[in-house]
Design an enzyme around this catalytic site. Structure first.
Site, mmCIF file in Angstrom:
data_model
loop_
_atom_site.group_PDB
_atom_site.id
_atom_site.type_symbol
_atom_site.label_atom_id
_atom_site.label_comp_id
_atom_site.label_asym_id
_atom_site.label_seq_id
_atom_site.Cartn_x
_atom_site.Cartn_y
_atom_site.Cartn_z
ATOM 1 N N GLU A 347 1.267 -1.276 -0.332
ATOM 2 C CA GLU A 347 -0.136 0.150 -0.165
ATOM 3 C C GLU A 347 1.504 1.670 0.543
ATOM 4 O O GLU A 347 0.156 2.297 -0.899
ATOM 5 C CB GLU A 347 -1.334 0.253 1.239
ATOM 6 N N HIS A 378 5.381 -26.367 2.836
ATOM 7 C CA HIS A 378 4.637 -27.724 1.777
ATOM 8 C C HIS A 378 3.869 -27.482 1.229
ATOM 9 O O HIS A 378 2.445 -27.953 0.857
ATOM 10 C CB HIS A 378 3.743 -28.749 3.163
ATOM 11 N N LYS A 496 -13.467 2.417 -4.175
ATOM 12 C CA LYS A 496 -14.401 2.106 -2.769
ATOM 13 C C LYS A 496 -15.599 2.847 -3.403
ATOM 14 O O LYS A 496 -17.087 2.836 -3.067
ATOM 15 C CB LYS A 496 -14.408 3.603 -2.239
HETATM 16 O O1 F6P Z 1 -8.847 1.157 1.923
HETATM 17 C C1 F6P Z 1 -7.600 1.661 2.587
HETATM 18 C C2 F6P Z 1 -7.532 2.079 4.160
HETATM 19 O O2 F6P Z 1 -8.352 3.546 4.064
HETATM 20 C C3 F6P Z 1 -5.375 1.462 4.406
HETATM 21 O O3 F6P Z 1 -5.431 2.674 3.954
HETATM 22 C C4 F6P Z 1 -6.376 1.983 6.315
HETATM 23 O O4 F6P Z 1 -5.455 1.376 6.829
HETATM 24 C C5 F6P Z 1 -7.735 0.958 5.966
HETATM 25 O O5 F6P Z 1 -8.405 1.676 4.426
HETATM 26 C C6 F6P Z 1 -8.778 1.232 6.901
HETATM 27 O O6 F6P Z 1 -8.975 3.389 6.926
HETATM 28 P P1 F6P Z 1 -9.976 3.255 8.324
HETATM 29 O O7 F6P Z 1 -8.666 3.460 9.280
HETATM 30 O O8 F6P Z 1 -10.163 4.584 7.973
HETATM 31 O O9 F6P Z 1 -10.870 2.894 8.406
#
Ligand code: F6P
Length: 535
Positions: A347, A378, A496
């Site tokens: 990431e 394995h 998202k």
């Molecule tokens: O979708 C990636 C992300 O933004 C990560 O960087 C982060 O750790 C995770 O989602 C969770 O985000 P949050 O802590 O804001 O729920």
């Protein structure tokens, strides 16, 4: 604006890679009798062996020149000083401030509140709404709000004692609710506390699980205010969003936008860790990381673990063009360490433009994956030994374990270490390890798969803190060499947004014009099936 690849020091490294591209590790060892001592670095609780990397002294020297030229140390210093190094979001990436021996006021206040909560829960003073003490804690989070605390809790659970050991600590993250629903069958609402962990407090995975958990609680605790007061703690950088969700202020733990999600286990996101190993154990974890911070800042490049690990990472991924990197802990307690590192590295450094936004013309982060090493032997080691894919690997193992246990466990540890050393040996040297290699091509081992070995004196909170911080700084070193921003993650945002729109289509909304035919066909099929189930 210039790409890193135009630097003379970059070209010098490329020339070294060209020179070594067809040189086998066996030859490197034959050419350098001093190699064994040259490639070992033992500092604090960690020993790094780079002897099985496809490097010689000249190549390392060229890499160190590149590190000087791009001012790796200056980049780390700027990050550690709290400068807004996350350029696209105008933010600091200041996780080092969370573990600095002298704490900022807001950090100290958050740790103090965390400590009070840990004491209340351990001593049975934090009670469910029906007056029963808390027996189970469920962390609801995803990504950095799940992987770090989960990995550390699992790694150090043997160190838990007293109330921390007796408490059930669980982690749920998956958006489909499968983990949560399985778990809820085993828990009693009256004695269960949920920690809703989300830096943004907008992540749909976490909020969906949180709502399901609240619905489950509602059957035993009908009063909403009581439910939230006694059974829910929020951890976030957004107090307003926690309040909007209904979490009372005294149940809110804070951290800040200058802490990236994947670097946040050192903050209140680490509450499950403190509940498992106590606040003193959590402070030891911070101390180990703080030690690594000082080492990263002050040790000369040639003795500096994060710099060495980062240089080797870039050498393998960019200059030798190895596109896969396996993380192989030889310790069942570190089973979640590969998953943690996949987020930390991929990431952070899965980027294709530099800090100025120009496309880079070199390979950046490889694909990471991993598994407990002895189990992976394995499963996927076959490909490492005889496949067509050149990959690098990190072998990680504790030196001391089961010192006070019986002979059978000590033997298991010995077997485990023997396997760890055997596998890195065979990967590096192939069947040259044998007195007489088998003639059949099906039984030949080419070797020349490079690896680093990291030995941890003993897996305890201090050493684990140092190990995690080592990899955090490795990420920064690699990003500095590649000239990319490791602290944003724009690549996950579009998915998202599209998921939100797609959910509406699953509910029956008109598809927008830009939805592709494949997705439309899948939506149609799902809707038909759902309708058939209802009728
Ligand atoms: O979708 C990636 C992300 O933004 C990560 O960087 C982060 O750790 C995770 O989602 C969770 O985000 P949050 O802590 O804001 O729920």
């Amino acid at each position: 604006m210039t790409l890193r690849s135009t630097l003379p020091e970059w070209q010098a490294v490329a020339n070294q890679a060209q020179r070594l591209s067809s040189v086998h590790l066996s030859t490197l060892w034959a050419n350098d009798p001093e190699r064994a001592s040259r490639w070992l670095t033992h500092v604090g609780p960690l020993l790094l062996d780079l002897g099985k990397q496809r490097l010689d002294a000249d190549a390392l020297s060229a890499l160190l020149d590149l590190a000087e030229a791009v001012d790796v140390k200056g980049t780390l210093a700027s990050q550690f000083a709290g400068d807004p190094v996350n350029l696209t979001e105008g933010r600091a990436a200041w996780h080092t401030a969370l573990r600095a021996p002298v704490k900022r006021a807001e950090v100290a206040a958050s740790l103090q509140r965390m400590s009070e909560i840990v004491t209340q829960i351990h001593q049975g003073h934090w009670r469910g709404s029906n007056g029963y003490p808390i027996r189970d804690v469920v962390n609801i989070g995803v990504g950095g709000s799940d992987l770090g605390p989960k990995m550390v809790c699992e790694s150090l659970s043997e160190m838990a004692c007293g109330k921390g050991a007796a408490l059930g600590i669980h982690f749920v993250s998956s958006i489909d609710g499968a983990q949560l629903s399985d778990l809820l069958h085993t828990l009693r609402p009256e004695t269960t506390l949920f920690i809703i962990s989300s830096k943004s407090f907008t992540t749909s995975d976490t909020l969906a699980n949180a709502r399901t958990a609240l619905d489950w609680l509602a059957k035993a605790v009908p009063d909403a205010a009581s439910r939230l007061r006694h059974h829910v703690i929020g951890v976030s950088a957004s107090p307003a969003k926690m309040t909007e969700f209904g979490i009372p202020e005294q149940n809110q733990l804070l951290f800040w936008d200058w802490v990236g999600g994947r670097f946040s286990l050192w903050s209140a996101i680490g509450l499950p860790i403190a509940l498992r190993i106590g606040m003193s154990g959590f402070n030891e974890l911070l101390a180990g990381a703080a030690w690594m911070d000082q080492h990263a800042l002050n040790a000369p490049l040639i003795d500096n673990l994060p710099v060495l690990l980062g240089l080797v990472g870039v050498w393998n991924a960019t200059f030798l063009q190895l596109r896969g990197h396996a993380v192989l802990p030889y310790d069942g307690r570190l089973a979640s360490f590969p998953a943690f590192l996949t987020q930390l590295e991929m990431e952070s450094n899965g980027k294709s433009v530099n800090r100025q936004g120009e496309p880079v013309d070199y390979l950046t982060c490889p694909v990471l994956w991993g598994e407990v090493g002895a189990n992976a032997q394995h499963a996927f080691y076959q490909l490492l030994h005889q496949g067509t894919q050149p990959v690098s690997a990190d072998f990680i193992a504790p030196v001391r374990r089961y010192l006070d246990a019986g002979e059978s466990l000590q033997r298991q540890h010995r077997l485990n270490l023997a396997n760890c050393l055997a596998q890195s040996q065979v990967l590096a040297f192939g069947d040259a390890c044998l007195a007489e290699p088998n003639a059949s091509p099906h039984r030949r081992y080419a070797g020349n798969q490079p690896s680093s070995t990291l030995l941890i004196d003993e897996l305890n909170p201090y050493a684990l803190g140092a190990l995690i911080a080592l990899y955090e700084h490795k990420v920064s070193v690699m990003a500095a060499l590649w000239d990319i921003n490791p602290f944003d993650q724009w690549g996950v945002e579009l998915g998202k947004q599209v998921a939100g729109e797609t959910e509406q289509m699953l509910l029956g909304a008109q598809p927008s014009a830009n939805v592709d035919g494949s997705t439309l066909a899948l939506i149609k099929h799902i809707r038909q099936e759902h309708t058939a189930c209802k009728s």
